[in-house]
Scaffold this motif. Structure first.
Motif, mmCIF file in Angstrom:
data_model
loop_
_atom_site.group_PDB
_atom_site.id
_atom_site.type_symbol
_atom_site.label_atom_id
_atom_site.label_comp_id
_atom_site.label_asym_id
_atom_site.label_seq_id
_atom_site.Cartn_x
_atom_site.Cartn_y
_atom_site.Cartn_z
ATOM 1 N N GLU A 1 1.152 -1.058 0.309
ATOM 2 C CA GLU A 1 0.128 -0.198 0.223
ATOM 3 C C GLU A 1 0.682 1.343 0.044
ATOM 4 O O GLU A 1 1.913 1.490 1.064
ATOM 5 N N ASP A 2 0.641 2.088 -0.873
ATOM 6 C CA ASP A 2 1.381 3.454 -0.827
ATOM 7 C C ASP A 2 1.039 4.605 0.384
ATOM 8 O O ASP A 2 1.872 5.001 0.784
ATOM 9 N N GLN B 1 8.828 7.664 9.833
ATOM 10 C CA GLN B 1 9.531 8.999 9.699
ATOM 11 C C GLN B 1 8.109 9.572 9.547
ATOM 12 O O GLN B 1 7.482 10.015 8.407
ATOM 13 N N LEU C 1 5.475 8.104 7.629
ATOM 14 C CA LEU C 1 5.732 7.344 6.637
ATOM 15 C C LEU C 1 6.323 6.263 7.498
ATOM 16 O O LEU C 1 7.176 6.622 8.177
ATOM 17 N N PHE D 1 7.797 2.425 7.690
ATOM 18 C CA PHE D 1 8.877 1.837 6.867
ATOM 19 C C PHE D 1 9.731 0.571 7.501
ATOM 20 O O PHE D 1 10.165 0.377 8.467
ATOM 21 N N GLY E 1 7.901 1.958 1.546
ATOM 22 C CA GLY E 1 7.167 2.595 2.463
ATOM 23 C C GLY E 1 6.030 3.168 2.351
ATOM 24 O O GLY E 1 6.100 2.423 1.257
ATOM 25 N N THR E 2 5.027 3.224 3.380
ATOM 26 C CA THR E 2 3.621 3.414 3.302
ATOM 27 C C THR E 2 3.234 4.575 3.916
ATOM 28 O O THR E 2 3.958 4.658 5.200
ATOM 29 N N ARG E 3 2.563 5.293 3.503
ATOM 30 C CA ARG E 3 2.209 7.065 3.832
ATOM 31 C C ARG E 3 1.162 6.671 4.749
ATOM 32 O O ARG E 3 -0.138 5.999 4.154
ATOM 33 N N TYR F 1 22.719 7.465 6.789
ATOM 34 C CA TYR F 1 21.939 6.683 8.111
ATOM 35 C C TYR F 1 23.863 6.022 8.874
ATOM 36 O O TYR F 1 24.453 5.437 7.749
ATOM 37 N N ARG G 1 3.539 11.471 -3.009
ATOM 38 C CA ARG G 1 3.584 10.478 -1.564
ATOM 39 C C ARG G 1 5.570 11.142 -1.618
ATOM 40 O O ARG G 1 5.658 11.207 -2.465
ATOM 41 N N GLU G 2 5.893 10.640 -0.248
ATOM 42 C CA GLU G 2 7.534 11.231 -0.015
ATOM 43 C C GLU G 2 8.005 9.949 0.236
ATOM 44 O O GLU G 2 8.063 10.232 1.370
ATOM 45 N N THR G 3 8.027 8.786 -0.983
ATOM 46 C CA THR G 3 8.962 7.806 0.530
ATOM 47 C C THR G 3 10.352 8.233 0.206
ATOM 48 O O THR G 3 10.574 8.658 -0.838
ATOM 49 N N GLN G 4 10.905 7.558 0.823
ATOM 50 C CA GLN G 4 12.556 7.443 1.049
ATOM 51 C C GLN G 4 12.847 6.008 0.709
ATOM 52 O O GLN G 4 12.776 4.938 0.910
#
Lengths: 113, 116
Positions: free
Chosen positions: A8-9, A38, A88, A90, A106-108, B35, B102-105
């Motif tokens: 899932e995004d 995060q 977010l 992870f 990652g999933t928001r 990290y 969307r802000e995926t790392q």
């Protein structure tokens, strides 16, 4: 090779409702599994990890995760979501004795008041 | 699709030497995170940059410094290396969210530093 999937995004949930953020993994041997969070404009923060023992792991901020070996899953859960949980999330995996640490995409999570 | 690139992948140094690790973010990403993961440890956040400015600071030692350049790549400079600096150093990049994007790392493969 290890891999982590977060299918899932985006997850939207109303405040006070239970939440689940899904994670499945692939690793040779037994895994170490992790969840990180995060918050906006911040680095990752550790939430919880599974190494061995009880399949239900309790972590920070009321979160918990359930390790399911047969389904190779490690879903993150919380019984009652807060607006401040919006962030977010992870999922990550490391194989025991291995060197590689792999993060999912990652999933928001958005918790709506 | 292009991913985060880190160089070198492996590095061996001696105590008191210096090292520079490089991170090339995914194209159009404007934010970089560093990290550190020690042997048997969980990743610890060091520092992050957004639009070439330091954005957030974690457990980065004073002996370390970092910067982000105009092309958005970042370098982690490590001086007076100690044995305890031996670790896997991850870089991650993202496009800072605006308007609900969307802000995926996305994480790079890491640089493994061994200090002898």
């Amino acid at each position: 090779a290890q891999s982590v999937a977060q299918p899932e995004d985006q997850v939207n949930v109303a405040e006070g409702n239970p939440l689940t953020v899904k994670c499945t993994y692939s690793v040779s041997g037994n895994p170490y599994l992790f969840w990180y969070v995060q918050y906006p404009n911040r680095g990752l923060q550790f939430l919880l990890k599974y190494i061995t023992g009880d399949n239900l792991v309790k972590g920070s901020y009321g979160f918990e995760a359930e390790f399911n070996k047969s389904q190779t899953s490690f879903h993150l859960k919380k019984p009652s979501a807060l607006v401040s949980d919006s962030a977010l999330y992870f999922c990550a995996v490391r194989d025991i004795g291995g060197q590689n640490f792999v993060f999912g995409p990652g999933t928001r999570l958005s918790v709506l008041p | 699709a292009a991913g985060v690139i880190q160089s070198p992948r492996h590095l061996i140094k001696e105590k008191r030497e210096t090292a520079t690790l490089k991170c090339y973010p995914i194209p159009r990403h404007d934010t970089v995170y560093w990290y550190q993961q020690g042997p048997g440890q969980d990743p610890q956040f060091l520092i992050s940059f957004y639009e070439k400015m330091q954005s957030d600071k974690g457990s980065i030692p004073d002996r370390f410094s970092a910067q982000q350049f105009s092309d958005y790549h970042s370098e982690l400079n490590m001086s007076s290396l100690e044995l305890g600096d031996s670790a896997l150093y991850f870089c991650a990049s993202t496009y800072r969210a605006t308007g609900g994007v969307r802000e995926t790392q996305y994480f790079g493969p890491g640089t493994r530093l061994l200090v002898l």
